[in-house]
Design a protein around this motif. Structure first.
Motif, PDB file in Angstrom:
ATOM      1  N   TYR A 110       5.465   2.709   0.916  1.00 48.71           N
ATOM      2  CA  TYR A 110       4.016   2.683   0.453  1.00 48.71           C
ATOM      3  C   TYR A 110       3.184   3.237   1.534  1.00 48.71           C
ATOM      4  O   TYR A 110       3.534   3.064   2.767  1.00 48.71           O
ATOM      5  CB  TYR A 110       3.744   1.227   0.353  1.00 48.71           C
ATOM      6  CG  TYR A 110       4.438   0.366  -1.030  1.00 48.71           C
ATOM      7  CD1 TYR A 110       4.972   1.503  -2.055  1.00 48.71           C
ATOM      8  CD2 TYR A 110       4.356  -0.755  -1.110  1.00 48.71           C
ATOM      9  CE1 TYR A 110       5.646   0.802  -3.191  1.00 48.71           C
ATOM     10  CE2 TYR A 110       5.235  -1.358  -2.399  1.00 48.71           C
ATOM     11  CZ  TYR A 110       5.927  -0.463  -3.251  1.00 48.71           C
ATOM     12  OH  TYR A 110       6.211  -1.108  -4.307  1.00 48.71           O
ATOM     13  N   GLU A 111       1.871   3.428   1.196  1.00 49.34           N
ATOM     14  CA  GLU A 111       1.017   3.561   2.202  1.00 49.34           C
ATOM     15  C   GLU A 111       0.561   2.266   3.016  1.00 49.34           C
ATOM     16  O   GLU A 111       0.852   1.202   2.422  1.00 49.34           O
ATOM     17  CB  GLU A 111      -0.276   4.007   1.392  1.00 49.34           C
ATOM     18  CG  GLU A 111      -1.100   5.310   1.732  1.00 49.34           C
ATOM     19  CD  GLU A 111      -2.189   5.452   0.987  1.00 49.34           C
ATOM     20  OE1 GLU A 111      -3.291   5.331   1.650  1.00 49.34           O
ATOM     21  OE2 GLU A 111      -2.341   5.900  -0.088  1.00 49.34           O
ATOM     22  N   TRP A 112       0.196   2.459   4.094  1.00 42.20           N
ATOM     23  CA  TRP A 112       0.096   1.444   5.026  1.00 42.20           C
ATOM     24  C   TRP A 112      -1.010   0.536   4.699  1.00 42.20           C
ATOM     25  O   TRP A 112      -0.992  -0.685   5.000  1.00 42.20           O
ATOM     26  CB  TRP A 112      -0.264   2.059   6.436  1.00 42.20           C
ATOM     27  CG  TRP A 112      -1.793   2.386   6.604  1.00 42.20           C
ATOM     28  CD1 TRP A 112      -2.085   3.700   6.411  1.00 42.20           C
ATOM     29  CD2 TRP A 112      -3.020   1.598   6.937  1.00 42.20           C
ATOM     30  NE1 TRP A 112      -3.483   3.937   6.674  1.00 42.20           N
ATOM     31  CE2 TRP A 112      -3.914   2.690   6.911  1.00 42.20           C
ATOM     32  CE3 TRP A 112      -3.056   0.415   7.429  1.00 42.20           C
ATOM     33  CZ2 TRP A 112      -5.248   2.257   7.298  1.00 42.20           C
ATOM     34  CZ3 TRP A 112      -4.497  -0.083   7.683  1.00 42.20           C
ATOM     35  CH2 TRP A 112      -5.409   1.152   7.657  1.00 42.20           C
TER      36      TRP A 112
END
Lengths: 387, 159
Positions: A110-112
């Motif tokens: 996932y994106e941060w």
């Protein structure tokens, strides 16, 4: 209209039955309501028709009411006392329980920003479930209970910083915007607390009234306006509701809690249901193993947190394990955080958080119930630091 | 006696003390007005058994029962500290002259110089009763004065 009324009526009766089942089993109703939402809705056994839009709107109100009541519960004296005595435990809490969520997010690619939401999901214990649990198990008078309650107070107030940060980050704001918004949020909270001390009686006169109906309508109205305004300036509406709760002076807050609690229970139930409705059981399947692993790890980290906090209060071995297990349950605020992520477009956080809360919402109360047996079974060395 | 006070965030306050017989006792005063009475166990000093849960009204009544005799005791303590001052309780017997008469009619203070500082009636304590307060059989009067003054009040009320 008739279809809408009947559907809603059936839903409320089903929710009532679920609460009843949960009470009998000594569990929280939150996981059951999430499951009910999963079973109904998209890809479930029965797709809701007429009542779907209402439940969604009611769910949004539920989030606001959850945070309003959280603010109304707050007392400056209790916060300072908790800070003074348990600040290190609060730090251990975030240091141990936020990273597992963040790491799992990274591992899933996932994106941060979504990872930050997951960190919040695993960090915050459910103060609703834990408070209810301590009362049910008649542990209010136990000597480790103040450590548990203090940790909850610290987590709750940490939400005032975390939520605005998360909202800015999720909406794609820059690091600078995030820092500014957190500074703004902390400033507003401090200002609100200061203003309550100085000008609280004025606000008390505006929203306070001897008539319960007046208190109900005025507090609700104020909450909706402030929430709407905070939403306009790109902060979360939930943060606005929380601030209104903080700002209302003590005596009015006590009365407002009395009239708003039943309302909160109703709308929060619809929120959990509507959160479950967004996810179909098929979406959930790939996340079950991950959620189980995450639940296992963060149950352990919460137990260590509680053991540490109770150890600082010179609590014995059994009491420390009781404190640790009492904190394991995650619930309403994990879902609130996940909802923020989902509405920002990170839809994968939804099913993962659902599965996670269902697991720990059930396992937490069970672990707490059998804490003494667990303490006796654990080898001494692993029960935490020895006094 | 040493009482420890511990804040329970979101719940209320817990008071804890050890009795002379060694029992560790706690009272949880909840924010909604309820009280829990707990006793700590020997095997696990942090765990407690809830002995009793009282509503606000029940707790008020209990406090009155426990508090009434203590007011008299406190007067006794006070007089011990001031030489020459004594206190005593004098009972109004049922059917005696002043049963059903206002306190003022006894003229106790005028005749003896001793003051009637409180009237104990069952669970109630009437502090500084007015002369219009009607006495009833079974009432106890808390009298403060010299030894002779108290004896005088006792004599008046024995009629």
């Amino acid at each position: 209209m008739d279809a809408f009324l009947i559907e809603l009526g059936v839903i409320l009766l089903v929710l009532g039955a679920l609460v009843n089942v949960a009470r009998r089993l000594g569990l929280s109703a939150i996981p059951l309501m999430l499951l009910a939402g999963l079973v109904l809705g998209e890809g479930g056994i029965h797709e809701l028709g007429a009542s779907a839009t209402f439940i969604e709107a009611a769910g949004e109100l539920g989030v606001l009411l959850l945070l309003l009541l959280l603010g109304l519960e707050f007392s400056a004296a209790e916060f300072t006392a908790s800070m003074r005595r348990h600040a290190p435990s609060g730090l251990v809490d975030v240091a141990l329980n936020a990273p597992p969520g963040f790491t799992v997010g990274l591992l899933l690619g996932y994106e941060w920003r979504a990872c930050l939401a997951l960190a919040g999901v695993t960090w915050i214990s459910s103060s609703g479930i834990v408070a209810r649990l301590l009362d049910d198990l008649r542990r209010t008078g136990f000597r480790e209970t103040p450590s548990v309650l203090s940790l909850l107070v610290l987590e709750d107030i940490a939400m005032a910083v975390y939520l605005p940060l998360l909202v800015v980050v999720l909406s794609g704001g820059t690091a600078l915007a995030a820092v500014v918004s957190v500074a703004l949020a902390v400033g507003v909270v401090a200002l609100v607390l200061l203003a309550t001390r100085r000008l609280g009686h004025h606000l008390g006169r505006v929203v306070g009234h001897e008539d319960d109906e007046q208190v109900l309508l005025r507090v609700l109205g104020l909450m909706l306006i402030v929430s709407g305004l905070t939403y306009l300036v790109d902060a979360s509406a939930a943060v606005g509701a929380f601030l209104v709760g903080l700002a209302i002076p003590r005596e009015t807050a006590r009365r407002a809690r009395g009239v708003l609690t039943p309302l909160r229970d109703l709308f929060a139930a619809l929120f959990f249901l509507s959160f479950g409705l967004q996810t179909s059981p098929q979406d959930l399947a790939p996340f079950i193993v991950v959620a189980l692993g995450l639940a296992l790890v963060t149950a352990a980290t919460k137990i260590v947190t509680g053991v540490y906090a109770a150890h600082r209060d010179q609590i014995g071995r059994r009491g420390r394990v009781r404190a640790g297990t009492a904190l394991v349950a995650r619930g309403e605020f994990s879902i609130v955080i996940a909802e923020l992520a989902v509405s920002a477009g990170f839809t994968d956080v939804g099913p993962l958080a659902s599965a996670y809360v269902v697991i720990l919402g059930v396992a937490g109360p069970l672990l707490a119930r059998f804490a003494d047996a667990l303490a006796d079974a654990l080898p001494a060395a692993r029960a935490g630091p020895v006094a | 006696m040493e009482v420890t006070e511990i804040l329970l965030p979101g719940v209320g306050v817990r008071y804890e003390f050890v009795t002379s017989s060694g029992a560790r006792v706690g009272v949880v005063a909840k924010r909604d007005g309820e009280f829990d009475f707990v006793r700590y166990e020997h095997a696990d000093p942090d765990a407690a058994e809830t002995l009793l849960t009282l509503s606000r009204d029940e707790a008020d009544t209990l406090a009155e029962i426990l508090g009434a005799p203590r007011i008299v005791e406190r007067f006794a303590d006070l007089t011990r500290e001031i030489p020459g001052l004594a206190s005593a309780t004098v009972e109004v017997r049922t059917g005696s002259t002043y049963d059903g008469k206002p306190l003022g009619e006894t003229r106790a203070r005028t005749l003896t110089g001793a003051s009637i500082v409180a009237l104990v009636r069952g669970e109630d304590v009437i502090a500084s009763p007015s002369p219009a307060e009607v006495l009833r059989g079974g009432d106890s009067l808390v009298v403060v004065g010299t030894g002779a003054g108290i004896a005088g009040v006792r004599q008046i009320l024995s009629r």
